[in-house]
Design a protein around this motif. Structure first.
Motif, short mmCIF file in Angstrom:
data_model
loop_
_atom_site.label_atom_id
_atom_site.label_comp_id
_atom_site.label_asym_id
_atom_site.label_seq_id
_atom_site.Cartn_x
_atom_site.Cartn_y
_atom_site.Cartn_z
N ILE A 90 0.80 -1.32 0.02
CA ILE A 90 -0.06 -0.03 0.12
C ILE A 90 0.91 1.39 0.00
O ILE A 90 1.71 1.48 0.90
N ASN A 91 0.90 1.90 -1.16
CA ASN A 91 1.63 3.31 -1.23
C ASN A 91 0.80 4.30 -0.78
O ASN A 91 0.76 5.37 -1.74
N GLY A 92 0.51 4.39 0.62
CA GLY A 92 -0.22 5.53 1.00
C GLY A 92 -0.34 5.26 2.68
O GLY A 92 0.05 4.40 3.27
N ASP A 93 -0.77 6.40 3.28
CA ASP A 93 -0.74 6.18 4.65
C ASP A 93 -2.34 6.12 5.09
O ASP A 93 -3.33 6.76 4.56
N TYR A 94 -2.49 5.13 6.05
CA TYR A 94 -3.53 4.86 6.79
C TYR A 94 -4.68 4.53 5.70
O TYR A 94 -5.92 5.12 5.80
N ALA A 95 -4.52 3.34 5.29
CA ALA A 95 -5.53 2.92 4.35
C ALA A 95 -6.79 2.40 5.25
O ALA A 95 -6.68 1.59 6.19
N CYS A 96 -8.08 2.86 4.92
CA CYS A 96 -9.02 2.81 5.80
C CYS A 96 -10.45 2.09 5.34
O CYS A 96 -11.29 1.81 6.06
N HIS A 97 -10.42 1.91 4.23
CA HIS A 97 -11.57 1.41 3.40
C HIS A 97 -11.17 0.52 2.08
O HIS A 97 -10.21 1.21 1.55
N LEU A 98 -11.84 -0.41 1.67
CA LEU A 98 -11.54 -0.78 0.33
C LEU A 98 -13.12 -1.32 -0.14
O LEU A 98 -14.16 -1.84 0.66
N ALA A 99 -13.14 -1.47 -1.58
CA ALA A 99 -14.33 -2.20 -2.06
C ALA A 99 -13.86 -2.93 -3.49
O ALA A 99 -13.07 -2.38 -4.24
N ILE A 100 -15.01 -3.70 -3.89
CA ILE A 100 -14.59 -4.49 -5.24
C ILE A 100 -15.69 -4.11 -6.08
O ILE A 100 -16.86 -3.82 -5.90
N ILE A 101 -14.79 -3.76 -7.36
CA ILE A 101 -15.86 -3.51 -8.39
C ILE A 101 -15.11 -3.95 -9.78
O ILE A 101 -14.34 -3.97 -10.20
N GLN A 102 -16.10 -4.95 -10.23
CA GLN A 102 -15.62 -5.74 -11.61
C GLN A 102 -14.43 -6.33 -11.00
O GLN A 102 -14.44 -7.33 -10.12
N ASP A 103 -13.38 -6.44 -11.72
CA ASP A 103 -12.03 -7.06 -11.50
C ASP A 103 -11.11 -6.13 -10.91
O ASP A 103 -9.75 -6.60 -10.85
N LYS A 104 -11.54 -5.26 -10.01
CA LYS A 104 -10.50 -4.36 -9.31
C LYS A 104 -10.91 -4.29 -7.60
O LYS A 104 -12.09 -4.28 -7.50
N LEU A 105 -9.98 -4.02 -6.98
CA LEU A 105 -9.91 -3.83 -5.78
C LEU A 105 -9.63 -2.21 -5.34
O LEU A 105 -8.47 -2.22 -5.98
N VAL A 106 -10.41 -1.42 -4.98
CA VAL A 106 -10.11 -0.18 -4.88
C VAL A 106 -10.03 0.05 -3.28
O VAL A 106 -10.68 -0.01 -2.43
N VAL A 107 -8.87 1.04 -2.87
CA VAL A 107 -8.49 1.04 -1.62
C VAL A 107 -8.45 2.83 -1.11
O VAL A 107 -7.78 3.27 -2.12
#
Length: 348
Positions: A90-107
Protein backbone atom coordinates in the motif's frame (compact mmCIF):
# COMPACT_ATOMS: atom_id res chain seq x y z
CA UNK A 1 -21.05 -16.07 9.97
CA UNK A 2 -19.22 -12.76 10.15
CA UNK A 3 -15.69 -11.39 10.41
CA UNK A 4 -14.35 -8.59 12.57
CA UNK A 5 -11.45 -6.31 11.78
CA UNK A 6 -9.47 -4.86 14.69
CA UNK A 7 -6.67 -2.52 15.68
CA UNK A 8 -3.70 -4.56 16.87
CA UNK A 9 -0.78 -2.26 17.65
CA UNK A 10 0.38 1.20 18.65
CA UNK A 11 0.10 3.76 15.88
CA UNK A 12 -3.49 2.78 15.18
CA UNK A 13 -6.13 5.48 15.84
CA UNK A 14 -7.20 3.81 19.10
CA UNK A 15 -6.24 4.50 22.72
CA UNK A 16 -5.27 0.90 23.55
CA UNK A 17 -5.16 -1.36 20.47
CA UNK A 18 -5.05 -5.02 21.56
CA UNK A 19 -6.87 -6.79 18.72
CA UNK A 20 -5.97 -10.26 17.46
CA UNK A 21 -6.37 -9.48 13.76
CA UNK A 22 -9.35 -10.83 11.80
CA UNK A 23 -11.88 -12.68 13.93
CA UNK A 24 -14.38 -15.18 12.51
CA UNK A 25 -17.65 -15.67 14.41
CA UNK A 26 -20.70 -17.88 14.03
CA UNK A 27 -24.11 -16.35 14.82
CA UNK A 28 -26.98 -18.52 16.03
CA UNK A 29 -29.80 -16.93 14.05
CA UNK A 30 -32.43 -18.16 16.53
CA UNK A 31 -30.87 -17.24 19.87
CA UNK A 32 -28.49 -14.47 18.80
CA UNK A 33 -25.58 -16.20 20.53
CA UNK A 34 -22.19 -15.83 18.85
CA UNK A 35 -19.17 -18.12 18.96
CA UNK A 36 -15.57 -17.25 18.07
CA UNK A 37 -14.34 -19.82 15.55
CA UNK A 38 -10.80 -18.54 14.99
CA UNK A 39 -8.52 -15.52 14.56
CA UNK A 40 -6.24 -14.72 11.62
CA UNK A 41 -3.21 -12.68 12.69
CA UNK A 42 -2.69 -9.48 10.71
CA UNK A 43 -1.62 -5.94 11.55
CA UNK A 44 -4.47 -3.42 11.94
CA UNK A 45 -7.03 -5.02 9.59
CA UNK A 46 -9.38 -2.09 10.00
CA UNK A 47 -11.64 -2.83 7.05
CA UNK A 48 -12.60 -6.01 5.22
CA UNK A 49 -14.51 -6.82 2.05
CA UNK A 50 -15.71 -10.15 0.64
CA UNK A 51 -16.08 -11.06 -3.04
CA UNK A 52 -19.58 -11.61 -4.45
CA UNK A 53 -18.97 -15.34 -4.82
CA UNK A 54 -17.95 -15.44 -1.13
CA UNK A 55 -14.70 -17.20 -1.98
CA UNK A 56 -12.27 -14.42 -1.10
CA UNK A 57 -11.72 -11.84 1.62
CA UNK A 58 -9.52 -8.74 1.30
CA UNK A 59 -8.18 -6.67 4.19
CA UNK A 60 -6.11 -3.49 4.51
CA UNK A 61 -3.44 -2.72 7.09
CA UNK A 62 -4.15 0.76 8.46
CA UNK A 63 -0.83 2.43 9.28
CA UNK A 64 1.70 4.89 7.90
CA UNK A 65 3.46 4.00 4.66
CA UNK A 66 6.81 4.06 6.51
CA UNK A 67 5.70 0.85 8.29
CA UNK A 68 5.24 -0.94 4.94
CA UNK A 69 1.48 -1.62 5.07
CA UNK A 70 0.00 -4.23 2.76
CA UNK A 71 -3.38 -5.23 1.42
CA UNK A 72 -4.05 -8.95 1.94
CA UNK A 73 -5.94 -11.41 -0.28
CA UNK A 74 -7.36 -14.50 1.45
CA UNK A 75 -9.16 -17.63 0.28
CA UNK A 76 -12.19 -18.45 2.43
CA UNK A 77 -12.09 -22.13 3.38
CA UNK A 78 -14.47 -24.39 5.31
CA UNK A 79 -15.82 -22.94 8.56
CA UNK A 80 -14.57 -19.52 7.49
CA UNK A 81 -10.89 -20.30 7.82
CA UNK A 82 -8.70 -17.86 5.87
CA UNK A 83 -5.73 -18.95 3.74
CA UNK A 84 -3.43 -16.14 2.64
CA UNK A 85 -3.06 -16.00 -1.15
CA UNK A 86 -0.78 -12.97 -1.46
CA UNK A 87 -0.24 -9.35 -0.43
CA UNK A 88 0.51 -6.12 -2.25
CA UNK A 89 2.16 -2.96 -0.95
CA UNK A 90 0.00 0.00 0.00
CA UNK A 91 1.74 3.16 -1.23
CA UNK A 92 -0.27 5.43 1.02
CA UNK A 93 -0.88 6.40 4.64
CA UNK A 94 -3.64 4.89 6.77
CA UNK A 95 -5.63 2.76 4.35
CA UNK A 96 -9.07 2.77 5.97
CA UNK A 97 -11.56 1.36 3.45
CA UNK A 98 -11.74 -0.84 0.37
CA UNK A 99 -14.33 -2.08 -2.12
CA UNK A 100 -14.60 -4.46 -5.06
CA UNK A 101 -15.99 -3.44 -8.44
CA UNK A 102 -15.70 -5.70 -11.47
CA UNK A 103 -12.17 -7.13 -11.35
CA UNK A 104 -10.66 -4.33 -9.28
CA UNK A 105 -10.04 -3.78 -5.59
CA UNK A 106 -10.01 -0.08 -4.74
CA UNK A 107 -8.46 1.17 -1.49
CA UNK A 108 -8.97 4.56 0.20
CA UNK A 109 -6.01 5.98 2.17
CA UNK A 110 -7.13 8.54 4.74
CA UNK A 111 -3.97 10.41 5.71
CA UNK A 112 -2.45 10.61 2.21
CA UNK A 113 -5.83 11.42 0.63
CA UNK A 114 -5.26 8.88 -2.12
CA UNK A 115 -7.05 6.00 -3.84
CA UNK A 116 -5.26 2.88 -5.06
CA UNK A 117 -6.63 0.42 -7.63
CA UNK A 118 -5.48 -3.23 -7.72
CA UNK A 119 -6.46 -5.77 -10.40
CA UNK A 120 -7.98 -8.96 -8.99
CA UNK A 121 -6.73 -12.06 -10.82
CA UNK A 122 -8.86 -15.10 -11.62
CA UNK A 123 -7.63 -17.05 -8.62
CA UNK A 124 -8.39 -14.17 -6.25
CA UNK A 125 -4.82 -12.95 -5.85
CA UNK A 126 -4.02 -9.28 -6.24
CA UNK A 127 -1.76 -7.80 -8.89
CA UNK A 128 0.35 -4.75 -8.09
CA UNK A 129 -1.35 -1.36 -7.88
CA UNK A 130 -2.12 -0.15 -11.41
CA UNK A 131 -3.43 3.34 -10.64
CA UNK A 132 -3.12 5.94 -7.89
CA UNK A 133 -5.42 8.94 -7.63
CA UNK A 134 -4.59 11.81 -5.27
CA UNK A 135 -7.18 14.31 -4.13
CA UNK A 136 -6.27 17.96 -3.64
CA UNK A 137 -7.66 20.76 -1.51
CA UNK A 138 -8.34 21.94 2.04
CA UNK A 139 -11.56 22.43 3.95
CA UNK A 140 -13.22 24.86 6.34
CA UNK A 141 -12.18 23.01 9.52
CA UNK A 142 -8.48 23.86 9.79
CA UNK A 143 -7.70 21.08 12.30
CA UNK A 144 -9.45 18.20 10.55
CA UNK A 145 -9.57 19.36 6.94
CA UNK A 146 -5.98 20.53 6.51
CA UNK A 147 -5.40 18.12 3.61
CA UNK A 148 -7.47 15.65 1.55
CA UNK A 149 -8.74 12.63 3.49
CA UNK A 150 -10.24 9.86 1.34
CA UNK A 151 -12.43 7.86 3.71
CA UNK A 152 -14.57 5.42 1.72
CA UNK A 153 -14.97 3.76 -1.68
CA UNK A 154 -18.59 3.07 -2.67
CA UNK A 155 -19.29 1.11 -5.90
CA UNK A 156 -22.40 1.84 -7.97
CA UNK A 157 -23.84 1.44 -11.47
CA UNK A 158 -21.56 -1.54 -12.23
CA UNK A 159 -18.65 0.61 -13.44
CA UNK A 160 -18.63 3.65 -11.11
CA UNK A 161 -17.36 4.45 -7.64
CA UNK A 162 -17.86 7.28 -5.21
CA UNK A 163 -14.82 8.24 -3.13
CA UNK A 164 -16.04 9.98 0.01
CA UNK A 165 -13.52 12.62 1.15
CA UNK A 166 -13.77 14.20 4.60
CA UNK A 167 -11.84 17.34 3.67
CA UNK A 168 -13.49 18.01 0.33
CA UNK A 169 -16.98 17.56 1.88
CA UNK A 170 -17.79 15.50 -1.16
CA UNK A 171 -18.42 12.10 -2.63
CA UNK A 172 -16.37 12.29 -5.82
CA UNK A 173 -17.54 10.13 -8.72
CA UNK A 174 -15.28 8.05 -10.98
CA UNK A 175 -16.00 5.54 -13.73
CA UNK A 176 -13.91 2.86 -15.39
CA UNK A 177 -12.80 3.78 -18.89
CA UNK A 178 -13.72 0.65 -20.86
CA UNK A 179 -10.82 1.22 -23.26
CA UNK A 180 -7.98 1.80 -20.80
CA UNK A 181 -9.35 0.21 -17.61
CA UNK A 182 -8.41 3.40 -15.72
CA UNK A 183 -10.61 5.39 -13.36
CA UNK A 184 -11.80 8.72 -14.81
CA UNK A 185 -13.45 11.63 -12.99
CA UNK A 186 -17.20 12.02 -13.51
CA UNK A 187 -17.84 15.47 -11.99
CA UNK A 188 -21.47 15.64 -13.08
CA UNK A 189 -22.26 12.91 -10.53
CA UNK A 190 -20.27 14.41 -7.62
CA UNK A 191 -22.24 14.84 -4.39
CA UNK A 192 -21.30 18.03 -2.53
CA UNK A 193 -22.41 18.55 1.07
CA UNK A 194 -22.04 21.57 3.37
CA UNK A 195 -18.56 23.00 3.89
CA UNK A 196 -16.95 21.85 7.14
CA UNK A 197 -19.34 18.95 7.66
CA UNK A 198 -16.73 16.27 6.90
CA UNK A 199 -18.11 13.61 4.55
CA UNK A 200 -17.09 10.18 5.88
CA UNK A 201 -19.28 7.31 4.64
CA UNK A 202 -22.35 6.91 2.44
CA UNK A 203 -24.95 4.42 1.31
CA UNK A 204 -27.46 4.34 -1.55
CA UNK A 205 -30.98 3.00 -1.81
CA UNK A 206 -31.64 -0.23 -3.67
CA UNK A 207 -32.43 1.59 -6.94
CA UNK A 208 -29.36 3.85 -6.65
CA UNK A 209 -31.60 6.88 -7.01
CA UNK A 210 -30.85 8.36 -3.59
CA UNK A 211 -27.57 8.68 -1.72
CA UNK A 212 -27.24 9.23 2.03
CA UNK A 213 -23.92 10.87 3.00
CA UNK A 214 -22.85 10.85 6.65
CA UNK A 215 -20.88 13.80 8.01
CA UNK A 216 -18.31 12.93 10.67
CA UNK A 217 -17.71 16.44 11.99
CA UNK A 218 -21.23 17.89 12.29
CA UNK A 219 -23.29 14.75 12.86
CA UNK A 220 -25.70 14.97 9.97
CA UNK A 221 -26.97 12.87 7.08
CA UNK A 222 -27.34 14.60 3.73
CA UNK A 223 -29.88 13.03 1.37
CA UNK A 224 -29.00 13.48 -2.30
CA UNK A 225 -31.51 12.87 -5.08
CA UNK A 226 -29.69 11.50 -8.14
CA UNK A 227 -32.70 10.99 -10.40
CA UNK A 228 -32.16 14.18 -12.40
CA UNK A 229 -28.77 13.05 -13.73
CA UNK A 230 -27.00 15.29 -11.22
CA UNK A 231 -27.09 15.26 -7.43
CA UNK A 232 -29.43 17.53 -5.47
CA UNK A 233 -29.40 17.71 -1.68
CA UNK A 234 -33.06 17.37 -0.61
CA UNK A 235 -32.68 16.86 3.14
CA UNK A 236 -30.27 17.39 6.04
CA UNK A 237 -31.02 15.61 9.31
CA UNK A 238 -29.02 15.10 12.52
CA UNK A 239 -28.14 11.62 13.80
CA UNK A 240 -27.03 12.96 17.22
CA UNK A 241 -29.42 12.58 20.19
CA UNK A 242 -31.09 15.93 20.88
CA UNK A 243 -30.02 16.09 24.54
CA UNK A 244 -26.39 15.21 23.78
CA UNK A 245 -23.99 18.19 23.85
CA UNK A 246 -20.57 16.49 23.70
CA UNK A 247 -18.11 15.75 20.93
CA UNK A 248 -19.37 14.43 17.60
CA UNK A 249 -17.70 11.56 15.79
CA UNK A 250 -19.93 10.23 13.04
CA UNK A 251 -18.79 6.77 11.95
CA UNK A 252 -20.86 4.22 10.01
CA UNK A 253 -24.06 4.39 7.98
CA UNK A 254 -26.00 1.34 6.77
CA UNK A 255 -29.29 0.66 5.00
CA UNK A 256 -31.52 -2.17 6.24
CA UNK A 257 -31.84 -4.92 3.58
CA UNK A 258 -35.54 -4.04 3.23
CA UNK A 259 -34.71 -0.43 2.39
CA UNK A 260 -37.19 0.72 5.04
CA UNK A 261 -34.72 1.80 7.72
CA UNK A 262 -31.41 3.63 7.84
CA UNK A 263 -28.91 3.46 10.71
CA UNK A 264 -25.97 5.74 11.63
CA UNK A 265 -23.49 5.56 14.51
CA UNK A 266 -21.95 8.39 16.52
CA UNK A 267 -18.74 7.72 18.48
CA UNK A 268 -19.30 10.78 20.67
CA UNK A 269 -22.62 9.75 22.21
CA UNK A 270 -21.94 6.02 21.62
CA UNK A 271 -25.28 5.60 19.93
CA UNK A 272 -26.88 4.34 16.74
CA UNK A 273 -29.59 6.54 15.25
CA UNK A 274 -32.52 4.76 13.62
CA UNK A 275 -34.41 6.41 10.77
CA UNK A 276 -37.53 5.45 8.87
CA UNK A 277 -37.25 5.94 5.09
CA UNK A 278 -40.56 7.35 3.84
CA UNK A 279 -41.78 5.38 0.81
CA UNK A 280 -43.33 8.43 -0.83
CA UNK A 281 -40.92 11.31 -0.28
CA UNK A 282 -38.06 8.90 0.58
CA UNK A 283 -36.93 11.36 3.21
CA UNK A 284 -35.78 10.35 6.69
CA UNK A 285 -37.65 10.53 9.98
CA UNK A 286 -35.98 9.83 13.32
CA UNK A 287 -37.36 6.72 15.03
CA UNK A 288 -34.99 6.38 18.02
CA UNK A 289 -31.42 6.50 19.30
CA UNK A 290 -29.97 3.29 20.71
CA UNK A 291 -26.96 3.07 23.04
CA UNK A 292 -24.36 0.60 21.77
CA UNK A 293 -23.65 -0.33 25.40
CA UNK A 294 -19.97 0.41 24.86
CA UNK A 295 -17.45 3.01 23.73
CA UNK A 296 -16.67 4.23 20.21
CA UNK A 297 -18.97 2.33 17.79
CA UNK A 298 -16.69 2.68 14.76
CA UNK A 299 -18.73 0.22 12.71
CA UNK A 300 -21.86 -1.91 12.76
CA UNK A 301 -23.54 -4.14 10.22
CA UNK A 302 -26.71 -6.15 9.70
CA UNK A 303 -26.93 -9.80 8.73
CA UNK A 304 -28.38 -10.48 5.25
CA UNK A 305 -31.76 -11.49 6.73
CA UNK A 306 -32.12 -8.09 8.39
CA UNK A 307 -32.91 -9.70 11.75
CA UNK A 308 -29.68 -8.93 13.60
CA UNK A 309 -27.34 -5.93 13.92
CA UNK A 310 -23.86 -6.20 15.41
CA UNK A 311 -21.96 -3.12 16.58
CA UNK A 312 -18.18 -2.92 17.08
CA UNK A 313 -17.35 -0.90 20.22
CA UNK A 314 -13.69 -0.08 19.57
CA UNK A 315 -12.59 1.46 22.88
CA UNK A 316 -14.55 -0.78 25.26
CA UNK A 317 -13.45 -3.93 23.38
CA UNK A 318 -16.94 -5.36 22.98
CA UNK A 319 -19.36 -6.21 20.23
CA UNK A 320 -23.04 -5.68 20.91
CA UNK A 321 -25.59 -8.04 19.37
CA UNK A 322 -29.00 -6.46 18.73
CA UNK A 323 -32.22 -8.01 17.47
CA UNK A 324 -33.96 -5.74 14.95
CA UNK A 325 -37.66 -5.13 15.56
CA UNK A 326 -39.34 -5.89 12.24
CA UNK A 327 -42.24 -3.54 13.02
CA UNK A 328 -40.38 -0.28 13.63
CA UNK A 329 -36.67 -1.01 13.05
CA UNK A 330 -35.68 -0.41 16.69
CA UNK A 331 -32.88 -2.37 18.32
CA UNK A 332 -33.14 -4.72 21.30
CA UNK A 333 -29.88 -5.71 23.00
CA UNK A 334 -29.36 -9.47 22.99
CA UNK A 335 -25.81 -9.78 24.32
CA UNK A 336 -22.53 -7.96 24.84
CA UNK A 337 -19.40 -9.98 24.04
CA UNK A 338 -15.75 -9.18 24.75
CA UNK A 339 -13.74 -8.77 21.53
CA UNK A 340 -10.49 -6.82 21.63
CA UNK A 341 -10.51 -3.45 19.82
CA UNK A 342 -13.07 -4.38 17.11
CA UNK A 343 -13.49 -1.81 14.33
CA UNK A 344 -15.29 -3.52 11.43
CA UNK A 345 -18.14 -6.01 10.97
CA UNK A 346 -18.22 -7.91 7.66
CA UNK A 347 -20.89 -10.56 6.98
CA UNK A 348 -20.17 -13.68 4.95
Amino acid sequence: MFYTGSYTQQGAPAANPTGKGIGCFQLNSESGAIELLHNTLQRNPSYLVISKDRNHLYAVEEMYESLNPQVHAYKIEKKGQLTLLNTQKINGDYACHLAIIQDKLVVACYVSGSILSYPIMEDGRLAACEQEIKHEGVGLNQKRQEAPHAHMVYPFSNDHIYVVDLTLDMAKAYRIDSRTGQWKKTPALDIKIEAGSGARHMVMDNKEELAFVLSELTGEIFVADLRGGESEIVQKISFVPRAYLGAIGGAAIRMHPSGEYLYASNRGSDTIAIFKVDKGSRKLTVVAHQSTEGKTPRDFNMDPSGEWLIAANQDSSTIAVFEINEIDGTLNLNSLVEVETPVNICWL
